[in-house]
Design a protein around this motif. Sequence first.
Motif, PDB file in Angstrom:
ATOM      1  N   ARG A  58       0.836  -1.206   0.000  1.00  0.00           N
ATOM      2  CA  ARG A  58       0.000   0.000   0.000  1.00  0.00           C
ATOM      3  C   ARG A  58       0.868   1.253   0.000  1.00  0.00           C
ATOM      4  NH1 ARG A  58      -2.764   0.993   5.482  1.00  0.00           N
ATOM      5  NH2 ARG A  58      -0.559   1.489   5.853  1.00  0.00           N
ATOM      6  N   ASP A  59       1.991   1.188   0.695  1.00  0.00           N
ATOM      7  CA  ASP A  59       2.850   2.365   0.815  1.00  0.00           C
ATOM      8  C   ASP A  59       3.899   2.451  -0.284  1.00  0.00           C
ATOM      9  OD1 ASP A  59       1.461   2.939   3.107  1.00  0.00           O
ATOM     10  OD2 ASP A  59       2.935   2.008   4.449  1.00  0.00           O
ATOM     11  N   ALA A  60       3.916   1.464  -1.205  1.00  0.00           N
ATOM     12  CA  ALA A  60       4.975   1.440  -2.221  1.00  0.00           C
ATOM     13  C   ALA A  60       4.621   2.219  -3.472  1.00  0.00           C
ATOM     14  CB  ALA A  60       5.290  -0.010  -2.588  1.00  0.00           C
ATOM     15  N   ASP A  61       3.418   2.721  -3.559  1.00  0.00           N
ATOM     16  CA  ASP A  61       2.962   3.501  -4.713  1.00  0.00           C
ATOM     17  C   ASP A  61       3.099   2.705  -6.020  1.00  0.00           C
ATOM     18  OD1 ASP A  61       1.762   5.614  -5.915  1.00  0.00           O
ATOM     19  OD2 ASP A  61       3.595   6.782  -6.182  1.00  0.00           O
ATOM     20  N   GLY A  62       2.773   1.405  -5.954  1.00  0.00           N
ATOM     21  CA  GLY A  62       2.816   0.555  -7.144  1.00  0.00           C
ATOM     22  C   GLY A  62       1.421   0.155  -7.578  1.00  0.00           C
ATOM     23  N   PRO A  63       1.302  -0.905  -8.341  1.00  0.00           N
ATOM     24  CA  PRO A  63      -0.018  -1.344  -8.824  1.00  0.00           C
ATOM     25  C   PRO A  63      -1.007  -1.629  -7.695  1.00  0.00           C
ATOM     26  CG  PRO A  63       1.724  -2.461 -10.038  1.00  0.00           C
ATOM     27  CD  PRO A  63       2.392  -1.722  -8.932  1.00  0.00           C
ATOM     28  N   TYR A  64      -0.521  -2.232  -6.594  1.00  0.00           N
ATOM     29  CA  TYR A  64      -1.441  -2.528  -5.502  1.00  0.00           C
ATOM     30  C   TYR A  64      -1.949  -1.254  -4.852  1.00  0.00           C
ATOM     31  CZ  TYR A  64      -3.425  -4.375  -1.200  1.00  0.00           C
ATOM     32  OH  TYR A  64      -4.277  -4.676  -0.182  1.00  0.00           O
ATOM     33  N   ALA A  65      -1.051  -0.271  -4.702  1.00  0.00           N
ATOM     34  CA  ALA A  65      -1.474   1.001  -4.107  1.00  0.00           C
ATOM     35  C   ALA A  65      -2.571   1.646  -4.949  1.00  0.00           C
ATOM     36  CB  ALA A  65      -0.273   1.933  -3.969  1.00  0.00           C
ATOM     37  N   ALA A  66      -2.436   1.551  -6.278  1.00  0.00           N
ATOM     38  CA  ALA A  66      -3.464   2.117  -7.151  1.00  0.00           C
ATOM     39  C   ALA A  66      -4.781   1.365  -6.980  1.00  0.00           C
ATOM     40  CB  ALA A  66      -3.001   2.053  -8.609  1.00  0.00           C
ATOM     41  N   LEU A  67      -4.713   0.040  -6.877  1.00  0.00           N
ATOM     42  CA  LEU A  67      -5.925  -0.736  -6.639  1.00  0.00           C
ATOM     43  C   LEU A  67      -6.554  -0.375  -5.309  1.00  0.00           C
ATOM     44  CD1 LEU A  67      -4.812  -4.295  -7.859  1.00  0.00           C
ATOM     45  CD2 LEU A  67      -6.504  -2.823  -8.949  1.00  0.00           C
ATOM     46  N   TRP A  68      -5.715  -0.193  -4.288  1.00  0.00           N
ATOM     47  CA  TRP A  68      -6.237   0.144  -2.966  1.00  0.00           C
ATOM     48  C   TRP A  68      -6.937   1.492  -2.959  1.00  0.00           C
ATOM     49  CZ3 TRP A  68      -7.482  -2.074   1.399  1.00  0.00           C
ATOM     50  CH2 TRP A  68      -7.702  -1.274   2.529  1.00  0.00           C
ATOM     51  N   ARG A  69      -6.313   2.463  -3.632  1.00  0.00           N
ATOM     52  CA  ARG A  69      -6.942   3.788  -3.683  1.00  0.00           C
ATOM     53  C   ARG A  69      -8.270   3.725  -4.417  1.00  0.00           C
ATOM     54  NH1 ARG A  69      -1.611   5.463  -4.869  1.00  0.00           N
ATOM     55  NH2 ARG A  69      -2.154   5.674  -7.070  1.00  0.00           N
ATOM     56  N   ALA A  70      -8.293   2.989  -5.545  1.00  0.00           N
ATOM     57  CA  ALA A  70      -9.534   2.887  -6.312  1.00  0.00           C
ATOM     58  C   ALA A  70     -10.617   2.164  -5.523  1.00  0.00           C
ATOM     59  CB  ALA A  70      -9.270   2.162  -7.631  1.00  0.00           C
ATOM     60  N   TRP A  71     -10.220   1.131  -4.799  1.00  0.00           N
ATOM     61  CA  TRP A  71     -11.223   0.353  -4.063  1.00  0.00           C
ATOM     62  C   TRP A  71     -11.714   1.108  -2.830  1.00  0.00           C
ATOM     63  CZ3 TRP A  71     -11.469  -1.816   0.868  1.00  0.00           C
ATOM     64  CH2 TRP A  71     -12.521  -2.722   1.069  1.00  0.00           C
ATOM     65  N   SER A  72     -10.804   1.757  -2.106  1.00  0.00           N
ATOM     66  CA  SER A  72     -11.192   2.436  -0.871  1.00  0.00           C
ATOM     67  C   SER A  72     -11.813   3.797  -1.116  1.00  0.00           C
ATOM     68  CB  SER A  72      -9.967   2.592   0.041  1.00  0.00           C
ATOM     69  OG  SER A  72      -8.996   3.428  -0.581  1.00  0.00           O
ATOM     70  N   GLY A  73     -11.678   4.307  -2.333  1.00  0.00           N
ATOM     71  CA  GLY A  73     -12.253   5.605  -2.628  1.00  0.00           C
ATOM     72  C   GLY A  73     -11.345   6.761  -2.274  1.00  0.00           C
ATOM     73  N   SER A  74     -10.137   6.471  -1.814  1.00  0.00           N
ATOM     74  CA  SER A  74      -9.201   7.527  -1.419  1.00  0.00           C
ATOM     75  C   SER A  74      -8.359   7.931  -2.616  1.00  0.00           C
ATOM     76  CB  SER A  74      -8.280   7.036  -0.296  1.00  0.00           C
ATOM     77  OG  SER A  74      -7.257   7.967  -0.059  1.00  0.00           O
ATOM     78  N   ARG A  75      -8.169   9.237  -2.809  1.00  0.00           N
ATOM     79  CA  ARG A  75      -7.312   9.733  -3.877  1.00  0.00           C
ATOM     80  C   ARG A  75      -6.055  10.400  -3.303  1.00  0.00           C
ATOM     81  NH1 ARG A  75     -10.150   6.793  -5.760  1.00  0.00           N
ATOM     82  NH2 ARG A  75     -11.457   6.945  -7.620  1.00  0.00           N
ATOM     83  N   THR A  76      -5.817  10.195  -2.032  1.00  0.00           N
ATOM     84  CA  THR A  76      -4.644  10.771  -1.393  1.00  0.00           C
ATOM     85  C   THR A  76      -3.428   9.919  -1.726  1.00  0.00           C
ATOM     86  OG1 THR A  76      -6.015  11.543   0.413  1.00  0.00           O
ATOM     87  CG2 THR A  76      -3.616  11.492   0.794  1.00  0.00           C
ATOM     88  N   ALA A  77      -2.355  10.540  -2.134  1.00  0.00           N
ATOM     89  CA  ALA A  77      -1.152   9.797  -2.480  1.00  0.00           C
ATOM     90  C   ALA A  77      -0.639   9.055  -1.262  1.00  0.00           C
ATOM     91  CB  ALA A  77      -0.064  10.750  -2.993  1.00  0.00           C
TER      92      ALA A  77
END
Length: 613
Positions: A591-610
């Motif tokens: 989640r903290d690596a700003d990779g593909p999973y982080a993008a999925l997490w942001r999209a799923w959780s609704g958060s757009r915060t880097a």
Amino acid sequence: MTTTADLPERAESDGDSAELLPVATPARTRAALRALIRPDRGLALTGIGVLVAATAVGLLVQPLLGRIVDIVADGRPAADLTLPVVLLVAVAAVQGLTTTIGLTRVARLGETVLARLRERFVERALNLPADRLERAGAGDLTARVTGDVARVAEAVRSALPEMARSVLAIVLTLGALALLDVRFLLAALLAVPVQLLTARWYVRRALTLYADQRIANGAQQQQLLETIGGAVTVRGHRLEARHTERSAGRSRKAVDLTMRSVNLVLGFYGRLHIAEYIGLAAVLIAGFWLVRDGAVSIGTATAAALYFHSLFGPVNAALVLLDDAQSAAAGLARLVGVTDLAEEPDPAAGRADPDPVPVPHQRTAPDATAVTATAAVTAHAVGHAYGPGRPVLHEVSLTLEPGEHVALVGTSGAGKSTLARIVAGVQQPTSGTVTAPAGTGEAAVVLVTQEVHVFTGTLAEDLRLARPDATDADLRAALATVHALDWAEALPDGLGTVVGEGGHRLDPARAQQLALARLVLADPALAVLDEATAEAGSAGARVLERSAEAALAGRTALVVAHRLTQAVAADRVVVLESGRVVESGPHEELRDADGPYAALWRAWSGSRTAPHP
């Protein structure tokens, strides 16, 4: 050894094609039929022997009638008719009794062989690789398990006994004609060339025609299944006219083949009638000459004519039954094709069942090097394609340590479900190796998907599919583990409540809990969950996630995560993109690596915060 046709059947319509399941060659079909009959050879020999005796006794009718004709023609006393008449009554009684016994035994043989064929077909069909079934389409297998099995069953119940009796009657009647006078036999044989040509003409056309008819019916069922199953999508994209035209086109093809078969049968009957007239005329003419020359009596000539007339029934029956025989043979070849396909070496073949199923210890793709590992599960360089030019997985390597819970995440089409099914053993990798834990009495690996089936029967019987020797206490403990005991005991009859088709309806969340309870009862070393909580909807998602977490406790697990809350709870997250592993690690780290999973997490959780670095 060649077990199936070299090239699989293909159905084509409107530019699309499906690689249908194979059809066995005639030689292989005959060999399979012999193998099915072999365990009951004694029953077969007894049944045929009794039918031979019944037919032989029945052949006494014509000489006795001829004897009566001679007595009348010679002007003898009426008392001389007593013995022939009494013998006729005795012949009728004995023939009726022996025929009943013989046909009963032949019918029992047929039903036994049919049951054995059905069991073998179902067993082998369940073990077909999932991707092979997907290439063939559900319609092809559905047509075989319904239409083909029904046609073979009909032939076994009606055509087989009648064919056996007819062939015996023909052979023994021709022998009786020869005993009266060989010239009667020669006259009767004038009909044979026409009958043989008719049979040859029919067989050469019927086998191909009936095979094409089966393929057309399978394609028709496949189109109907696709149209009805995807009705919402069809309506949403306004494709009703296109799908209707496709269904109509395949229906027209099936009807056209049916009408061709009807015309074929009509032509077949017409040729048979010509053969009858030729044979009967020849026997009557021969009788006239022989009586005129004093070679035989009027009664003997009468018996010869009656013998040939009695051949009308069995000869026509035997030839007409070629229609059923050819149709049944085409169906049997399609059934044997499936059983032989399942018998071919397929190390990955497991039971493609959405509920708990045991799988082999090691599954290796062709020409792959075996991998030795001490981990619970090792997938090494696994690749898979659903056909040429359709790769899904590329050189995927994955290791699950004993007791570790790994979540597979990725966008739709990334290959998550394919990898899960390969690890579970229900699908064979195109390349690479999967080494899974060996079972020790219980199932080694169990797969649970979102497509859960509730089997018809009591709730207890449904649960015991995973462990037949489970006690009621074991069943309640499994239900309690997945938090389902309360609603199960609240059913009208508790564990004795009938569920499934025609029984008490279980909503998707409860059906999934039932599948998870079966997993607990199976007690596998490795559990694979493929979006097993996806069908519950938002309201039941948390309940099912708690149930899944409890069912997986203490065992190694691979979870295709429909909701990323499952990834949060996992020991490790593996991210797939386009069939490749692009990330692997704990949830917080990814989640903290700003990779593909982080993008999925942001999209799923609704958060757009880097994410924080």
